[in-house]
Design a protein around this motif. Structure first.
Motif, mmCIF file in Angstrom:
data_model
loop_
_atom_site.group_PDB
_atom_site.id
_atom_site.type_symbol
_atom_site.label_atom_id
_atom_site.label_comp_id
_atom_site.label_asym_id
_atom_site.label_seq_id
_atom_site.Cartn_x
_atom_site.Cartn_y
_atom_site.Cartn_z
ATOM 1 N N PHE A 99 0.808 -1.216 0.000
ATOM 2 C CA PHE A 99 0.000 0.000 0.000
ATOM 3 C C PHE A 99 0.843 1.269 0.000
ATOM 4 C CE2 PHE A 99 -2.240 -3.398 2.329
ATOM 5 C CZ PHE A 99 -3.227 -3.641 1.387
ATOM 6 N N ASN A 100 2.166 1.130 -0.093
ATOM 7 C CA ASN A 100 3.066 2.275 -0.188
ATOM 8 C C ASN A 100 3.545 2.399 -1.631
ATOM 9 O OD1 ASN A 100 3.768 3.358 2.735
ATOM 10 N ND2 ASN A 100 3.588 1.140 2.860
ATOM 11 N N SER A 101 3.020 3.349 -2.356
ATOM 12 C CA SER A 101 3.260 3.435 -3.797
ATOM 13 C C SER A 101 4.731 3.610 -4.137
ATOM 14 C CB SER A 101 2.447 4.591 -4.400
ATOM 15 O OG SER A 101 2.769 5.818 -3.768
ATOM 16 N N MET A 102 5.491 4.311 -3.293
ATOM 17 C CA MET A 102 6.908 4.507 -3.590
ATOM 18 C C MET A 102 7.670 3.189 -3.484
ATOM 19 S SD MET A 102 7.276 7.615 -4.480
ATOM 20 C CE MET A 102 9.062 7.738 -4.407
ATOM 21 N N ASP A 103 7.331 2.382 -2.476
ATOM 22 C CA ASP A 103 8.022 1.115 -2.282
ATOM 23 C C ASP A 103 7.773 0.150 -3.430
ATOM 24 O OD1 ASP A 103 9.075 1.964 0.058
ATOM 25 O OD2 ASP A 103 7.667 0.908 1.347
ATOM 26 N N ALA A 104 6.614 0.273 -4.091
ATOM 27 C CA ALA A 104 6.265 -0.650 -5.167
ATOM 28 C C ALA A 104 7.202 -0.534 -6.354
ATOM 29 C CB ALA A 104 4.824 -0.400 -5.613
ATOM 30 N N GLN A 105 7.969 0.550 -6.425
ATOM 31 C CA GLN A 105 8.884 0.737 -7.548
ATOM 32 C C GLN A 105 9.986 -0.323 -7.570
ATOM 33 O OE1 GLN A 105 10.314 4.764 -7.267
ATOM 34 N NE2 GLN A 105 8.297 5.677 -7.601
ATOM 35 N N ASP A 106 10.205 -0.996 -6.444
ATOM 36 C CA ASP A 106 11.247 -2.017 -6.390
ATOM 37 C C ASP A 106 10.745 -3.375 -6.869
ATOM 38 O OD1 ASP A 106 13.894 -2.746 -5.892
ATOM 39 O OD2 ASP A 106 13.387 -3.555 -3.925
ATOM 40 N N ALA A 107 9.453 -3.459 -7.200
ATOM 41 C CA ALA A 107 8.886 -4.717 -7.685
ATOM 42 C C ALA A 107 8.728 -4.666 -9.198
ATOM 43 C CB ALA A 107 7.520 -4.972 -7.034
ATOM 44 N N ALA A 108 9.023 -5.780 -9.862
ATOM 45 C CA ALA A 108 8.822 -5.862 -11.308
ATOM 46 C C ALA A 108 7.336 -5.738 -11.626
ATOM 47 C CB ALA A 108 9.363 -7.184 -11.830
ATOM 48 N N THR A 109 7.033 -5.286 -12.830
ATOM 49 C CA THR A 109 5.647 -5.198 -13.270
ATOM 50 C C THR A 109 5.209 -6.521 -13.881
ATOM 51 O OG1 THR A 109 6.202 -4.445 -15.496
ATOM 52 C CG2 THR A 109 5.961 -2.752 -13.782
ATOM 53 N N VAL A 110 3.914 -6.650 -14.098
ATOM 54 C CA VAL A 110 3.372 -7.843 -14.750
ATOM 55 C C VAL A 110 4.029 -8.044 -16.110
ATOM 56 C CG1 VAL A 110 1.293 -8.820 -15.804
ATOM 57 C CG2 VAL A 110 1.170 -7.753 -13.537
ATOM 58 N N ASP A 142 -8.855 -11.253 -17.881
ATOM 59 C CA ASP A 142 -9.204 -9.888 -17.463
ATOM 60 C C ASP A 142 -8.082 -9.213 -16.690
ATOM 61 O OD1 ASP A 142 -11.787 -10.099 -18.575
ATOM 62 O OD2 ASP A 142 -12.536 -11.079 -16.763
ATOM 63 N N MET A 143 -6.848 -9.395 -17.179
ATOM 64 C CA MET A 143 -5.681 -8.803 -16.527
ATOM 65 C C MET A 143 -4.966 -7.790 -17.419
ATOM 66 S SD MET A 143 -4.816 -9.913 -13.365
ATOM 67 C CE MET A 143 -3.014 -9.967 -13.284
ATOM 68 N N ALA A 144 -5.494 -7.528 -18.612
ATOM 69 C CA ALA A 144 -4.801 -6.634 -19.544
ATOM 70 C C ALA A 144 -4.613 -5.244 -18.952
ATOM 71 C CB ALA A 144 -5.562 -6.564 -20.866
ATOM 72 N N HIS A 145 -5.585 -4.781 -18.184
ATOM 73 C CA HIS A 145 -5.503 -3.444 -17.600
ATOM 74 C C HIS A 145 -4.458 -3.355 -16.494
ATOM 75 C CE1 HIS A 145 -8.040 -5.606 -14.791
ATOM 76 N NE2 HIS A 145 -7.930 -4.618 -13.924
ATOM 77 N N ARG A 146 -3.919 -4.519 -16.066
ATOM 78 C CA ARG A 146 -2.927 -4.538 -14.993
ATOM 79 C C ARG A 146 -1.527 -4.824 -15.530
ATOM 80 N NH1 ARG A 146 -3.439 -2.299 -10.766
ATOM 81 N NH2 ARG A 146 -3.235 -3.839 -9.095
ATOM 82 N N ILE A 147 -1.336 -4.720 -16.826
ATOM 83 C CA ILE A 147 -0.085 -5.141 -17.453
ATOM 84 C C ILE A 147 1.134 -4.379 -16.925
ATOM 85 C CG2 ILE A 147 -0.358 -3.567 -19.428
ATOM 86 C CD1 ILE A 147 0.933 -5.800 -21.149
ATOM 87 N N ASP A 148 0.960 -3.126 -16.544
ATOM 88 C CA ASP A 148 2.085 -2.346 -16.042
ATOM 89 C C ASP A 148 2.021 -2.139 -14.527
ATOM 90 O OD1 ASP A 148 3.542 -1.889 -18.474
ATOM 91 O OD2 ASP A 148 1.901 -0.568 -19.093
ATOM 92 N N LEU A 152 3.727 -6.291 -6.619
ATOM 93 C CA LEU A 152 3.423 -6.048 -5.217
ATOM 94 C C LEU A 152 2.002 -5.527 -5.015
ATOM 95 C CD1 LEU A 152 4.738 -6.063 -2.379
ATOM 96 C CD2 LEU A 152 5.329 -3.676 -2.746
ATOM 97 N N GLN A 153 1.454 -4.848 -6.032
ATOM 98 C CA GLN A 153 0.148 -4.215 -5.869
ATOM 99 C C GLN A 153 -1.003 -5.060 -6.394
ATOM 100 O OE1 GLN A 153 0.413 -0.249 -7.501
ATOM 101 N NE2 GLN A 153 1.581 0.509 -5.768
ATOM 102 N N LEU A 154 -0.727 -6.277 -6.827
ATOM 103 C CA LEU A 154 -1.811 -7.153 -7.264
ATOM 104 C C LEU A 154 -2.567 -7.693 -6.050
ATOM 105 C CD1 LEU A 154 -0.144 -9.316 -10.082
ATOM 106 C CD2 LEU A 154 -1.347 -7.130 -10.297
ATOM 107 N N SER A 155 -3.863 -7.869 -6.213
ATOM 108 C CA SER A 155 -4.653 -8.501 -5.165
ATOM 109 C C SER A 155 -4.340 -9.989 -5.137
ATOM 110 C CB SER A 155 -6.154 -8.299 -5.435
ATOM 111 O OG SER A 155 -6.565 -9.062 -6.567
ATOM 112 N N SER A 156 -4.802 -10.698 -4.116
ATOM 113 C CA SER A 156 -4.522 -12.137 -4.021
ATOM 114 C C SER A 156 -5.121 -12.878 -5.208
ATOM 115 C CB SER A 156 -5.050 -12.707 -2.704
ATOM 116 O OG SER A 156 -6.449 -12.520 -2.590
ATOM 117 N N GLY A 157 -6.338 -12.494 -5.629
ATOM 118 C CA GLY A 157 -6.954 -13.125 -6.791
ATOM 119 C C GLY A 157 -6.206 -12.817 -8.073
ATOM 120 N N GLU A 158 -5.707 -11.587 -8.204
ATOM 121 C CA GLU A 158 -4.925 -11.221 -9.383
ATOM 122 C C GLU A 158 -3.599 -11.977 -9.407
ATOM 123 O OE1 GLU A 158 -6.484 -6.659 -10.257
ATOM 124 O OE2 GLU A 158 -4.891 -6.999 -8.776
#
Length: 499
Positions: A99-110, A142-148, A152-158
């Motif tokens: 939930f810390n947007s700055m920290d998420a920068q250290d995680a790779a994207t989808v 239904d994950m195309a909108h989450r491609i970038d 770290l910010q994906l929900s458990s279902g995602e």
């Protein structure tokens, strides 16, 4: 490659000095697909890992091709939980970091993770480059909108959908799925079953651990484990349900909690609450009031914003301070500490289990609920020790008190974290998919426990589940999240719950 058969012969697995599985033998022929089932702790995941070649075992597991020759199929096992590393290739993420947007920068994207996967697949030549169209798989789930989006910010279902997409890109001959439907909403479960059936028809062999209610039609055989042995191996058509097991004693015990006397009237109030990460709007103008003693279901599809909404309540999301939110009659940011908030809340979620300190034992995990920490860093007094032991006894975990939490089965870990949520007798219980990893008997017992706790009309409940049969009878109100917006209504009949 299409394998002709999988032959499991006299498998024995010892785990932490104890024989968990013994004399497991069966043959799965070409075109056959297996569901492994049984009560929690029966060794389902260990058997799956043995077939996948991920753990040591006695006995033999052999694969034969269509000519009867020994084969080495490409086998992939998808675990219940997805563990990923940061850009420095280190697993250093912690629960609140999502939930810390700055920290998420250290995680790779989808996108980055899937493209890295494709590169690795091409290197070992398991798949041809021209067929690796991950965009179509993202669309399918239904994950195309989450491609970038950062992982770290994906929900458990995602995360579960992402796991499956990544695995399919690797084109396995044998695909082993450990509880693939857990955490998925109804529509995604339907899509996954359809895809499993399609791939099975095209030659992929499936071995799946799941509840009987979720079994895909492609499954031809069922292996039922009980007390470390293969109790039954039968065609799926003749296996209608789990064999009868003895009733559990959990719900027959007195609940180790006392009547509540809270000093507030409004548990939660949100006014025009919005949350955004980068350019993505997660929550939009949420107005929600929860009075003391109300029992709510929080409902919504994967990625609808449920966990984000809960994080504003539990004190784990810094964006709470940018919104008008009242907890226990006090506005967030008016001088209260995060510990002032958490002392009134008992909380469990899939993510909490993923990120929990794996160096603590079961007793310490439960005791940490007294201090709202992920791990035990304080000494407890005699009275607190007695309370922890009462909850260990209630959930029949006393024998595991000194064992590492990470060494317990997934269901035992979940029960320990449920005990952790309740050990301080909180006036607000937030239970996010609390039945994940439990077998049917444990689910039934836990739901009865929640209803018993909710007989105290001073206790407030926020409950999240994609399964109508897992919702306690006490629930009578519902907040539905769709595309970041909320609809408030009375809770409908259970047969109308469709997400």
């Amino acid at each position: 490659m299409t394998t002709t058969s999988t032959i499991v012969n006299n498998i024995k697995i010892t785990w932490l000095g104890k024989a968990v599985l013994d004399d497991i033998s069966f043959t799965l022929n070409k075109g056959e697909h297996l569901m492994i089932t049984g009560v929690s702790g029966s060794g389902k995941t260990l058997l799956a890992k043995a077939i996948a070649g991920k753990i040591f075992h006695e006995g033999t597991i052999a694969f034969h091709d269509t000519n009867g020759n020994a084969a080495q199929p490409h086998i992939i096992m998808v675990d219940q939980h997805y563990h990923f590393k940061n850009r420095s290739n280190v697993s250093t993420f912690y629960y609140q970091q999502r939930f810390n947007s700055m920290d998420a920068q250290d995680a790779a994207t989808v996108r980055e993770e899937l493209e890295n996967c494709i590169s690795a697949v091409q290197t070992v030549n398991y798949a041809s480059p021209e067929t690796d169209n991950y965009l179509s798989l993202l669309e399918k789930f239904d994950m195309a909108h989450r491609i970038d989006a950062p992982l770290l910010q994906l929900s458990s279902g995602e995360h579960k959908r992402f796991q499956i997409i990544k695995t399919l890109l690797q084109k396995p001959d044998v695909l082993i799925l450990d509880e693939p439907f857990v955490g998925l909403d109804i529509e995604t479960r339907k899509k996954l079953k359809a895809l499993i059936n399609e791939l099975a028809a095209n030659g992929t062999t499936f071995i799946i651990i799941c509840d009987h209610a979720d079994i895909p039609s492609a499954i031809t055989h069922v292996a039922y484990l009980q007390d470390g042995h293969l109790k039954e191996f039968a065609p799926a058509s003749s296996f209608d349900s789990l064999p009868t097991v003895a009733s559990n004693t959990i719900t027959k015990k007195a609940i180790p909690s006392s009547p509540l006397t809270p000093d507030f009237s409004t548990t939660i109030e949100m006014k025009n609450v919005s949350v955004k990460y980068g350019g993505k709007q997660i929550l939009h103008n949420i107005d929600w009031k929860v009075n003391r003693g109300e029992k709510w279901l929080l409902k919504g599809h994967n990625g609808a914003g449920k966990s984000t909404l809960l994080s504003l309540i539990t004190g784990d999301n810094p964006q709470a301070y940018a919104n008008e939110i009242y907890l226990f009659d006090k506005r967030r940011g008016s001088g209260e500490s995060i510990w002032d908030i958490k002392k009134n809340i008992g909380y469990v979620s899939p993510e909490l289990q993923w990120y929990f300190d794996n160096t603590v034992n079961c007793f310490q995990a439960v005791a940490s609920g007294l201090f709202d920490t992920i791990g035990l860093f304080k000494h407890i007094n005699k009275e607190q020790e007695e309370q922890v032991n009462k909850w260990l006894d209630y959930f029949e975990l006393t024998a595991y008190g000194s064992k590492l939490l990470s060494a317990l089965s997934a269901s035992q870990q979940r029960l320990a974290l449920l005990a952790r949520a309740m050990v301080k007798n909180p006036p607000l219980l937030i239970l996010d998919e609390p039945c994940q990893g439990l077998d049917q008997l444990q689910k039934n017992n836990f739901i009865e426990l929640v209803d018993a706790l909710c007989e105290d009309d001073q206790r407030t409940l926020i409950y999240v589940s994609h399964y109508a049969e897992e919702v306690p009878e006490a629930v009578n109100k519902m907040i539905l999240l769709e595309h970041g917006k909320a609809t408030i209504q009375e809770y409908p009949q259970k047969n109308l719950l469709t997400a």
